[in-house]
Design an enzyme around this catalytic site. Structure first.
Site, PDB file in Angstrom:
ATOM      1  N   ARG A  19      54.998  51.404  92.753  1.00 23.61           N
ATOM      2  CA  ARG A  19      55.896  50.356  93.246  1.00 23.61           C
ATOM      3  C   ARG A  19      57.311  50.721  92.798  1.00 23.61           C
ATOM      4  NH1 ARG A  19      55.276  44.804  89.664  1.00 23.61           N
ATOM      5  NH2 ARG A  19      56.176  45.704  87.802  1.00 23.61           N
TER       6      ARG A  19
ATOM      7  N   THR B  23      62.892  47.242  94.188  1.00 27.11           N
ATOM      8  CA  THR B  23      62.574  46.468  95.397  1.00 27.11           C
ATOM      9  C   THR B  23      61.130  45.949  95.367  1.00 27.11           C
ATOM     10  OG1 THR B  23      61.758  48.423  96.551  1.00 27.11           O
ATOM     11  CG2 THR B  23      64.111  47.949  96.761  1.00 27.11           C
TER      12      THR B  23
ATOM     13  N   ASP C 164      52.809  54.339  81.675  1.00 24.15           N
ATOM     14  CA  ASP C 164      53.608  54.925  80.587  1.00 24.15           C
ATOM     15  C   ASP C 164      52.823  54.937  79.285  1.00 24.15           C
ATOM     16  OD1 ASP C 164      55.627  55.180  82.402  1.00 24.15           O
ATOM     17  OD2 ASP C 164      56.999  53.749  81.456  1.00 24.15           O
TER      18      ASP C 164
ATOM     19  N   ASP D 196      53.994  48.770  80.513  1.00 24.90           N
ATOM     20  CA  ASP D 196      53.745  49.643  81.657  1.00 24.90           C
ATOM     21  C   ASP D 196      52.503  50.484  81.362  1.00 24.90           C
ATOM     22  OD1 ASP D 196      53.797  52.050  83.338  1.00 24.90           O
ATOM     23  OD2 ASP D 196      55.669  51.210  84.084  1.00 24.90           O
TER      24      ASP D 196
HETATM   25  O1  PRP Z   1      50.793  44.360  91.517  1.00 25.50           O
HETATM   26  P1  PRP Z   1      52.002  45.214  91.628  1.00 25.50           P
HETATM   27  O2  PRP Z   1      53.272  44.441  91.486  1.00 25.50           O
HETATM   28  O3  PRP Z   1      51.988  46.073  92.842  1.00 25.50           O
HETATM   29  O4  PRP Z   1      52.026  46.156  90.341  1.00 25.50           O
HETATM   30  C1  PRP Z   1      50.897  46.802  89.864  1.00 25.50           C
HETATM   31  C2  PRP Z   1      51.036  48.288  89.949  1.00 25.50           C
HETATM   32  O5  PRP Z   1      52.020  48.731  89.011  1.00 25.50           O
HETATM   33  C3  PRP Z   1      51.460  49.779  88.207  1.00 25.50           C
HETATM   34  O6  PRP Z   1      51.613  51.023  88.795  1.00 25.50           O
HETATM   35  P2  PRP Z   1      53.045  51.726  88.911  1.00 25.50           P
HETATM   36  O7  PRP Z   1      53.676  51.404  90.216  1.00 25.50           O
HETATM   37  O8  PRP Z   1      53.853  51.446  87.685  1.00 25.50           O
HETATM   38  O9  PRP Z   1      52.659  53.255  88.976  1.00 25.50           O
HETATM   39  P3  PRP Z   1      52.068  54.176  87.799  1.00 25.50           P
HETATM   40  O10 PRP Z   1      50.622  53.848  87.709  1.00 25.50           O
HETATM   41  O11 PRP Z   1      52.331  55.544  88.281  1.00 25.50           O
HETATM   42  O12 PRP Z   1      52.809  53.851  86.525  1.00 25.50           O
HETATM   43  C4  PRP Z   1      50.008  49.387  88.141  1.00 25.50           C
HETATM   44  O13 PRP Z   1      49.175  50.435  87.723  1.00 25.50           O
HETATM   45  C5  PRP Z   1      49.722  48.920  89.548  1.00 25.50           C
HETATM   46  O14 PRP Z   1      49.393  49.978  90.424  1.00 25.50           O
HETATM   47  O1  URA Z   2      53.124  44.454  83.648  1.00 22.64           O
HETATM   48  C1  URA Z   2      53.014  45.386  84.457  1.00 22.64           C
HETATM   49  C2  URA Z   2      53.265  45.223  85.833  1.00 22.64           C
HETATM   50  C3  URA Z   2      53.105  46.283  86.665  1.00 22.64           C
HETATM   51  N1  URA Z   2      52.737  47.474  86.179  1.00 22.64           N
HETATM   52  C4  URA Z   2      52.469  47.653  84.861  1.00 22.64           C
HETATM   53  O2  URA Z   2      52.110  48.763  84.440  1.00 22.64           O
HETATM   54  N2  URA Z   2      52.637  46.609  84.043  1.00 22.64           N
HETATM   55 MG    MG Z   3      53.891  52.267  85.960  1.00 22.08          MG
END
Ligand code: PRP
Ligand code: URA
Ligand code: MG
Length: 214
Positions: free
Chosen positions: A103, A107, A204, A201
């Protein structure tokens, strides 16, 4: 759509250590794996099976085998990858496909940057792995994608959800064959769409990237 929150002291304890910001990445990864195995036990309660006749050293008996085709497990990269081992420990014969989604932090638009799945998912039972259900945007896109490919039923295993994201998903997928299995429904989303109290996160923390979220 159904939502199941797994209420068990082992889950609650492991989740508490996971949330702690001083928990280092190797421990975070280990706990994620353990939590997924516990959640997967509940999430696979309705995995499709059929009777199978086998010979024990003593007698012939009828046991249980997965119905073919076997379940498909789809971790959503990056953070969902940290859940894969915990799931395949429990369902080692499952097929694994991948969806890379992120995401946009500003945005909140969802970008699908990778996809490696069977072309035809007709009749398949699919298990999606993603630790965080925040706004619900990522999971909604993933579920819709899988149904477009023909999936019959989708079960999502998540660690945490925000009530706002869960409500949105329930509204949009009310009549869909979707189950979300969770360790906790948290309090709310903050202004940056992070889950509160959450765990930060997830990607991370799994992969050792320093973070400061406020
Ligand atoms: O419900 P949402 O608002 O869509 O958010 C949730 C998403 O955010 C995180 O991924 P991220 O986009 O941070 O990617 P990553 O796993 O590469 O860190 C998480 O693992 C979900 O996929
Ligand atoms: O709290 C949050 C929301 C979205 N993605 C994450 O990894 N943590
Ligand atoms: Mg992430």
């Amino acid at each position: 759509m159904r939502t199941i929150v797994v209420d068990h002291p082992l889950v609650a304890h492991k989740l508490t250590v996971l949330r702690d910001k001083t928990t280092p990445s190797p421990v975070f990864r280990q706990l994620t794996e353990e939590l997924v195995t516990l959640l997967a036990y509940e999430a696979t309660r309705e995995v499709r099976t059929q009777p199978v006749t086998i010979e024990t050293p003593v007698a012939t008996t009828v046991g249980t085998a997965f119905t073919k085709p076997t379940p498909l497990v789809v971790p959503i990269l990056r953070a969902g990858l940290g859940m894969l081992e915990g799931m395949t420990k429990l369902v080692p014969t499952a097929e694994v496909g991948f969806l890379g989604m992120a995401r946009d932090e500003h945005t909140l638009d969802i970008i699908t940057y990778a996809e490696r799945l069977p072309e035809d998912l007709t009749g398949r039972q699919v298990f999606v792995l993603d630790p965080m259900l925040a706004t619900g945007g990522t999971l909604r896109e993933a579920i819709k994608f899988l149904f477009r490919r023909g999936a019959d039923e989708v079960t999502c295993i998540c660690l945490l959800a925000a009530p706002e994201g869960l409500a949105k998903l329930e509204e949009e997928l009310a009549d869909a064959k979707v189950t979300v299995v969770l360790a906790s429904i948290d309090d709310h989303l903050n202004e940056k769409a992070y889950i509160v109290p959450g765990l930060g996160d997830a990607g991370d923390r799994l992969y050792g990237v320093a973070q400061e979220i406020r």
